[in-house]
Write a protein that holds these residues in place. Sequence first.
Motif, PDB file in Angstrom:
ATOM      1  N   VAL A 113       0.730  -1.140  -0.042  1.00 42.95           N
ATOM      2  CA  VAL A 113       0.018   0.041   0.044  1.00 42.95           C
ATOM      3  C   VAL A 113       0.830   1.145  -0.011  1.00 42.95           C
ATOM      4  CG1 VAL A 113      -0.143   0.042   2.541  1.00 42.95           C
ATOM      5  CG2 VAL A 113      -2.019   0.934   1.072  1.00 42.95           C
ATOM      6  N   MET A 114       0.589   2.176  -0.786  1.00 43.44           N
ATOM      7  CA  MET A 114       1.304   3.446  -0.614  1.00 43.44           C
ATOM      8  C   MET A 114       0.462   4.529   0.274  1.00 43.44           C
ATOM      9  SD  MET A 114       3.649   5.132  -2.067  1.00 43.44           S
ATOM     10  CE  MET A 114       3.986   6.828  -1.424  1.00 43.44           C
ATOM     11  N   VAL A 115       1.252   4.990   1.178  1.00 40.05           N
ATOM     12  CA  VAL A 115       0.556   6.035   1.971  1.00 40.05           C
ATOM     13  C   VAL A 115       1.341   7.365   1.856  1.00 40.05           C
ATOM     14  CG1 VAL A 115       0.222   6.401   4.399  1.00 40.05           C
ATOM     15  CG2 VAL A 115       0.402   3.945   3.760  1.00 40.05           C
ATOM     16  N   GLY A 116       0.375   8.374   1.673  1.00 41.19           N
ATOM     17  CA  GLY A 116       1.041   9.662   1.534  1.00 41.19           C
ATOM     18  C   GLY A 116      -0.026  10.748   1.853  1.00 41.19           C
ATOM     19  N   ASP A 117       0.314  11.928   2.107  1.00 40.04           N
ATOM     20  CA  ASP A 117      -0.373  13.026   2.299  1.00 40.04           C
ATOM     21  C   ASP A 117      -0.909  13.916   1.088  1.00 40.04           C
ATOM     22  OD1 ASP A 117       2.109  14.095   2.117  1.00 40.04           O
ATOM     23  OD2 ASP A 117       1.447  15.734   3.030  1.00 40.04           O
ATOM     24  N   GLN A 118      -0.721  13.490   0.004  1.00 44.17           N
ATOM     25  CA  GLN A 118      -0.954  14.351  -1.405  1.00 44.17           C
ATOM     26  C   GLN A 118      -1.861  13.431  -2.457  1.00 44.17           C
ATOM     27  OE1 GLN A 118       1.749  17.293  -2.707  1.00 44.17           O
ATOM     28  NE2 GLN A 118       3.319  16.412  -1.103  1.00 44.17           N
ATOM     29  N   MET A 119      -2.952  13.819  -2.686  1.00 37.40           N
ATOM     30  CA  MET A 119      -3.449  13.201  -4.033  1.00 37.40           C
ATOM     31  C   MET A 119      -2.821  13.331  -5.100  1.00 37.40           C
ATOM     32  SD  MET A 119      -7.221  14.236  -3.311  1.00 37.40           S
ATOM     33  CE  MET A 119      -8.387  13.002  -3.113  1.00 37.40           C
ATOM     34  N   LEU A 120      -2.039  14.444  -5.466  1.00 32.96           N
ATOM     35  CA  LEU A 120      -1.336  14.705  -6.739  1.00 32.96           C
ATOM     36  C   LEU A 120      -0.061  13.981  -6.938  1.00 32.96           C
ATOM     37  CD1 LEU A 120      -1.905  18.510  -7.050  1.00 32.96           C
ATOM     38  CD2 LEU A 120      -3.175  16.646  -8.288  1.00 32.96           C
ATOM     39  N   THR A 121       0.432  13.516  -5.888  1.00 33.81           N
ATOM     40  CA  THR A 121       1.697  12.739  -6.017  1.00 33.81           C
ATOM     41  C   THR A 121       1.501  11.282  -5.476  1.00 33.81           C
ATOM     42  OG1 THR A 121       2.299  13.578  -3.876  1.00 33.81           O
ATOM     43  CG2 THR A 121       3.105  14.719  -5.926  1.00 33.81           C
ATOM     44  N   ASP A 122       1.260  11.148  -4.136  1.00 32.98           N
ATOM     45  CA  ASP A 122       1.139   9.776  -3.560  1.00 32.98           C
ATOM     46  C   ASP A 122       0.018   8.944  -4.078  1.00 32.98           C
ATOM     47  OD1 ASP A 122       3.177  10.489  -1.999  1.00 32.98           O
ATOM     48  OD2 ASP A 122       1.808  11.678  -0.858  1.00 32.98           O
ATOM     49  N   VAL A 123      -1.164   9.433  -4.248  1.00 32.95           N
ATOM     50  CA  VAL A 123      -2.391   8.775  -4.602  1.00 32.95           C
ATOM     51  C   VAL A 123      -2.270   8.550  -6.169  1.00 32.95           C
ATOM     52  CG1 VAL A 123      -4.818   8.670  -4.664  1.00 32.95           C
ATOM     53  CG2 VAL A 123      -3.796   9.307  -2.485  1.00 32.95           C
ATOM     54  N   LEU A 124      -2.120   9.457  -6.980  1.00 36.35           N
ATOM     55  CA  LEU A 124      -1.966   9.389  -8.223  1.00 36.35           C
ATOM     56  C   LEU A 124      -0.837   8.140  -8.659  1.00 36.35           C
ATOM     57  CD1 LEU A 124      -2.855  10.241 -10.969  1.00 36.35           C
ATOM     58  CD2 LEU A 124      -1.277  12.122 -10.983  1.00 36.35           C
ATOM     59  N   ALA A 125       0.179   8.218  -8.130  1.00 35.52           N
ATOM     60  CA  ALA A 125       1.521   7.312  -8.431  1.00 35.52           C
ATOM     61  C   ALA A 125       0.914   5.945  -8.052  1.00 35.52           C
ATOM     62  CB  ALA A 125       2.758   7.620  -7.696  1.00 35.52           C
ATOM     63  N   ALA A 126       0.118   5.741  -7.018  1.00 34.69           N
ATOM     64  CA  ALA A 126       0.046   4.519  -6.557  1.00 34.69           C
ATOM     65  C   ALA A 126      -1.060   3.839  -7.770  1.00 34.69           C
ATOM     66  CB  ALA A 126      -0.941   4.498  -5.192  1.00 34.69           C
ATOM     67  N   ASN A 127      -2.278   4.653  -8.031  1.00 36.34           N
ATOM     68  CA  ASN A 127      -3.285   4.328  -8.889  1.00 36.34           C
ATOM     69  C   ASN A 127      -2.530   4.073 -10.273  1.00 36.34           C
ATOM     70  OD1 ASN A 127      -5.266   4.402  -6.962  1.00 36.34           O
ATOM     71  ND2 ASN A 127      -5.899   6.728  -7.525  1.00 36.34           N
ATOM     72  N   ARG A 128      -1.946   4.922 -10.678  1.00 36.79           N
ATOM     73  CA  ARG A 128      -1.025   4.531 -11.806  1.00 36.79           C
ATOM     74  C   ARG A 128      -0.294   3.148 -11.734  1.00 36.79           C
ATOM     75  NH1 ARG A 128       1.675  10.301 -13.560  1.00 36.79           N
ATOM     76  NH2 ARG A 128      -0.452  11.228 -14.514  1.00 36.79           N
ATOM     77  N   MET A 129       0.267   2.543 -10.577  1.00 36.77           N
ATOM     78  CA  MET A 129       0.717   1.382 -10.368  1.00 36.77           C
ATOM     79  C   MET A 129      -0.185   0.288 -10.094  1.00 36.77           C
ATOM     80  SD  MET A 129       3.971   1.261 -11.169  1.00 36.77           S
ATOM     81  CE  MET A 129       4.183  -0.234 -10.542  1.00 36.77           C
ATOM     82  N   ASN A 130      -1.526   0.815 -10.039  1.00 39.22           N
ATOM     83  CA  ASN A 130      -2.767  -0.203  -9.822  1.00 39.22           C
ATOM     84  C   ASN A 130      -2.250  -0.782  -8.374  1.00 39.22           C
ATOM     85  OD1 ASN A 130      -4.399  -0.127 -11.957  1.00 39.22           O
ATOM     86  ND2 ASN A 130      -2.685  -1.286 -13.058  1.00 39.22           N
ATOM     87  N   ILE A 131      -1.890  -0.123  -7.511  1.00 38.71           N
ATOM     88  CA  ILE A 131      -1.558  -0.424  -5.783  1.00 38.71           C
ATOM     89  C   ILE A 131      -2.656   0.571  -5.218  1.00 38.71           C
ATOM     90  CG2 ILE A 131       0.815  -1.390  -6.414  1.00 38.71           C
ATOM     91  CD1 ILE A 131       1.504   1.046  -4.874  1.00 38.71           C
TER      92      ILE A 131
END
Length: 177
Positions: A113-131
């Motif tokens: 799981v990718m944990v982060g405080d930003q949608m524009l970096t952490d969440v977007l990167a995770a979603n691009r990796m399908n994690i």
Amino acid sequence: MLNQFKPTWMIESIYTLMPDELKANGIKAILTDLDNTLIAWNNPSGTQELRQWLNEMKANQIPVIVVSNNNHKRVEKAVQRFDLPFVARALKPFKTGIQKALKEYQLQPDEVVMVGDQMLTDVLAANRMNIRSILVKPLTQTDAWNTRINRLMERKIQAQLMKKKNFKIQWRNHLDD
């Protein structure tokens, strides 16, 4: 298009993640942002709460790997006292840093799981990796200058997401609350 910014979970703090809930969701390792997620950006020494949380993860054999956009020197200095592995210059929201972490630590996308405080970096990167991703509230109300721009854009994205019927901003303390 907005779905690429949508986190899997939203919790108050990384420190409320518990090993049993991670394991129940098939998560074997945590990839985490550094600044304002794991440590306050302006307090690289961390807190006692961080140390306790890291000890609990270690005792339960859940690796914590820092994936940060900061340079190597900055990340190394911040994490060396905690003996954490890291990937610097991750280039989030691109896949680069997450791919490197998965390869280097022999992990599969469905195990992390990718944990982060930003949608524009952490969440977007995770979603691009399908994690899966966990959006946390920033540890401090202040940000480095370069993050302030992202926060403004994130507020606009959150407002658009709120208009969608299948998305509510609902902060929790645990994954399964």
